[in-house]
Enzyme design. Structure first.
Site, PDB file in Angstrom:
ATOM      1  N   ARG A 234       0.858  -1.178   0.000  1.00  0.00           N
ATOM      2  CA  ARG A 234       0.000   0.000   0.000  1.00  0.00           C
ATOM      3  C   ARG A 234       0.896   1.230   0.000  1.00  0.00           C
ATOM      4  O   ARG A 234       1.965   1.238   0.644  1.00  0.00           O
ATOM      5  CB  ARG A 234      -0.888   0.038   1.253  1.00  0.00           C
ATOM      6  CG  ARG A 234      -2.024  -0.964   1.245  1.00  0.00           C
ATOM      7  CD  ARG A 234      -3.097  -0.590   0.221  1.00  0.00           C
ATOM      8  NE  ARG A 234      -4.260  -1.448   0.323  1.00  0.00           N
ATOM      9  CZ  ARG A 234      -4.447  -2.549  -0.423  1.00  0.00           C
ATOM     10  NH1 ARG A 234      -3.544  -2.903  -1.324  1.00  0.00           N
ATOM     11  NH2 ARG A 234      -5.541  -3.252  -0.274  1.00  0.00           N
ATOM     12  N   GLU A 263      -4.231   7.141  -5.644  1.00  0.00           N
ATOM     13  CA  GLU A 263      -4.362   6.451  -6.928  1.00  0.00           C
ATOM     14  C   GLU A 263      -5.836   6.375  -7.343  1.00  0.00           C
ATOM     15  O   GLU A 263      -6.697   6.287  -6.479  1.00  0.00           O
ATOM     16  CB  GLU A 263      -3.747   5.037  -6.849  1.00  0.00           C
ATOM     17  CG  GLU A 263      -4.446   4.131  -5.864  1.00  0.00           C
ATOM     18  CD  GLU A 263      -3.717   2.799  -5.640  1.00  0.00           C
ATOM     19  OE1 GLU A 263      -2.470   2.788  -5.506  1.00  0.00           O
ATOM     20  OE2 GLU A 263      -4.422   1.781  -5.598  1.00  0.00           O
ATOM     21  N   HIS A 281      -1.523  -0.597  -9.974  1.00  0.00           N
ATOM     22  CA  HIS A 281      -2.096  -1.418  -8.892  1.00  0.00           C
ATOM     23  C   HIS A 281      -2.769  -2.669  -9.473  1.00  0.00           C
ATOM     24  O   HIS A 281      -3.990  -2.832  -9.374  1.00  0.00           O
ATOM     25  CB  HIS A 281      -3.107  -0.606  -8.055  1.00  0.00           C
ATOM     26  CG  HIS A 281      -3.464  -1.281  -6.753  1.00  0.00           C
ATOM     27  ND1 HIS A 281      -3.951  -0.601  -5.668  1.00  0.00           N
ATOM     28  CD2 HIS A 281      -3.397  -2.588  -6.377  1.00  0.00           C
ATOM     29  CE1 HIS A 281      -4.191  -1.449  -4.674  1.00  0.00           C
ATOM     30  NE2 HIS A 281      -3.855  -2.667  -5.093  1.00  0.00           N
TER      31      HIS A 281
HETATM   32  C1  8YV Z   1      -6.733  -5.572  -5.737  1.00  0.00           C
HETATM   33  C2  8YV Z   1      -5.489  -5.416  -3.503  1.00  0.00           C
HETATM   34  O1  8YV Z   1      -6.168  -4.822  -6.762  1.00  0.00           O
HETATM   35  O2  8YV Z   1      -5.682  -7.550  -2.573  1.00  0.00           O
HETATM   36  C3  8YV Z   1      -5.577  -6.354  -2.373  1.00  0.00           C
HETATM   37  O3  8YV Z   1      -5.539  -5.887  -1.234  1.00  0.00           O
HETATM   38  O4  8YV Z   1      -5.257  -4.277  -3.341  1.00  0.00           O
HETATM   39  C4  8YV Z   1      -5.625  -5.945  -4.875  1.00  0.00           C
HETATM   40  O5  8YV Z   1      -5.509  -7.309  -4.965  1.00  0.00           O
HETATM   41  C5  8YV Z   1      -7.948  -4.901  -5.320  1.00  0.00           C
HETATM   42  O6  8YV Z   1      -8.515  -5.319  -4.154  1.00  0.00           O
HETATM   43  C6  8YV Z   1      -8.955  -5.070  -6.451  1.00  0.00           C
HETATM   44  O7  8YV Z   1      -9.624  -3.978  -6.632  1.00  0.00           O
END
Ligand code: 8YV
Length: 316
Positions: A234, A263, A281
């Site tokens: 993150r 983002e 991401h």
């Molecule tokens: C995804 C993520 O891009 O798993 C996570 O915490 O940030 C990512 O796998 C996101 O949740 C999908 O929108």
């Protein structure tokens, strides 16, 4: 039988949307022109929130749903969910661990190799005609046999470490305590000390208030002018201003980033910063893994409404 009301925070692929629309009365928060109006209207009926790791569920959203029982997150990270509200009201939370570990670790290593071997600028060198006009591009640096530092040895951090071992890299890691299964890897709890003892620092920590800006100016200084940062966790784990200063000042060699503050609108300084690899991401962004994540997100909702334990509950 009436279908349970579910507030959906963001879009999912069609292969998840269709079964969700069949099983539940879905309220599409992200499509509402007036989101407060939507919450005021449907919030009192909502029993579950279906969200994504990057979107979470805010304090105000949770407060607008007095009958809320559970939040199902599509993603392993649940830092964007207002956990204090969930704890206070006994709202259950689930996420999608394990199924995305390989893809995120794959991308982390791909980002390291792309950054250090300058794969993207080298491609541009070919496409622009510079190869024919100017000859070979500048030499890069060797990755195999260098030292990886893994900040956060959870599932994803360990998967990155195993991949780096395949490149003959030495592994050091930091975590709250030494991890079982990490034999042969060096435990260095302090982030700056870890940075001082590696060439490539992978940030693989779950984001919490305690880890905010853990990669700060001191850590970047310790990493030094030949070091790189790879962040697939993150944005909040890295002090972006300190990182941009370090990149622009040549205090580190480069950074490969899949996550950014605010983002998808990133700080424009990144677009002109030297030696950065910028990714949208998409660590978990393969059809295979997104299908598995979607199924798990839906299985958690199904389990909840069947009165069964959640498949992958978050410990609150
Ligand atoms: C995804 C993520 O891009 O798993 C996570 O915490 O940030 C990512 O796998 C996101 O949740 C999908 O929108």
């Amino acid at each position: 039988m009436t279908k349970p009301h579910v507030l959906q925070v963001g879009p999912y692929p069609e292969w998840d949307q269709t079964p969700l629309d069949t099983a539940y009365t879905i309220h599409r928060w992200w499509e509402a022109a007036d989101k407060d109006e939507l919450l005021a209207k449907v919030g009192p009926e909502v029993r579950a929130i279906a969200t994504r790791g990057d979107l979470g569920a805010s304090e105000a959203m949770i407060a607008a749903c007095p009958k809320l029982e559970m939040i199902s997150v599509f993603g392993v990270g649940y830092d964007a969910v207002h956990l204090a509200s969930c704890r206070a009201r006994g709202i259950k939370v689930s996420n999608t661990p394990d199924v995305l570990t390989d893809d995120v670790a794959d991308l982390a290593v791909a980002m390291l190799l792309s950054l250090v071997r300058r794969v993207v600028p080298a491609e541009a060198w070919v496409r622009s005609g510079d190869w024919a006009a100017k000859g070979n591009p500048p030499l890069t640096r060797k990755v195999s046999g260098t030292r990886a530092g893994i900040l956060g040895l959870g599932r994803i951090g360990a998967a990155i470490a195993r991949r780096c071992q395949g490149f003959g890299m030495q592994i050091a890691y930091s975590a709250r305590s030494p991890k079982p299964g990490a034999e042969g890897w060096t435990y260095i709890p302090d982030a700056a000390e870890l940075a001082r003892n590696c060439d490539h620092l992978f940030v693989a920590l779950a984001a919490t208030p305690e880890t905010r800006h853990i990669v700060n100016a001191d850590v970047l200084k310790a990493l030094g002018p030949d070091g790189t940062v790879i962040n697939i966790s993150r944005a909040a784990n890295v002090d972006e201003t300190a990182l941009l200063d370090a990149l622009e000042g040549g205090h580190i060699a480069g950074a490969a980033l899949d996550v950014f503050e605010g983002e998808p609108n990133l700080n424009p300084r990144f677009l002109s910063a030297p030696n950065v690899l910028l990714q949208p991401h998409h660590g978990s962004g393969t059809v295979d893994t997104r299908k598995a994540m979607g199924k798990l997100m839906r299985d958690n909702l199904t389990a909840h409404f069947a009165g069964q334990p959640l498949v992958t509950p978050v410990a609150l």
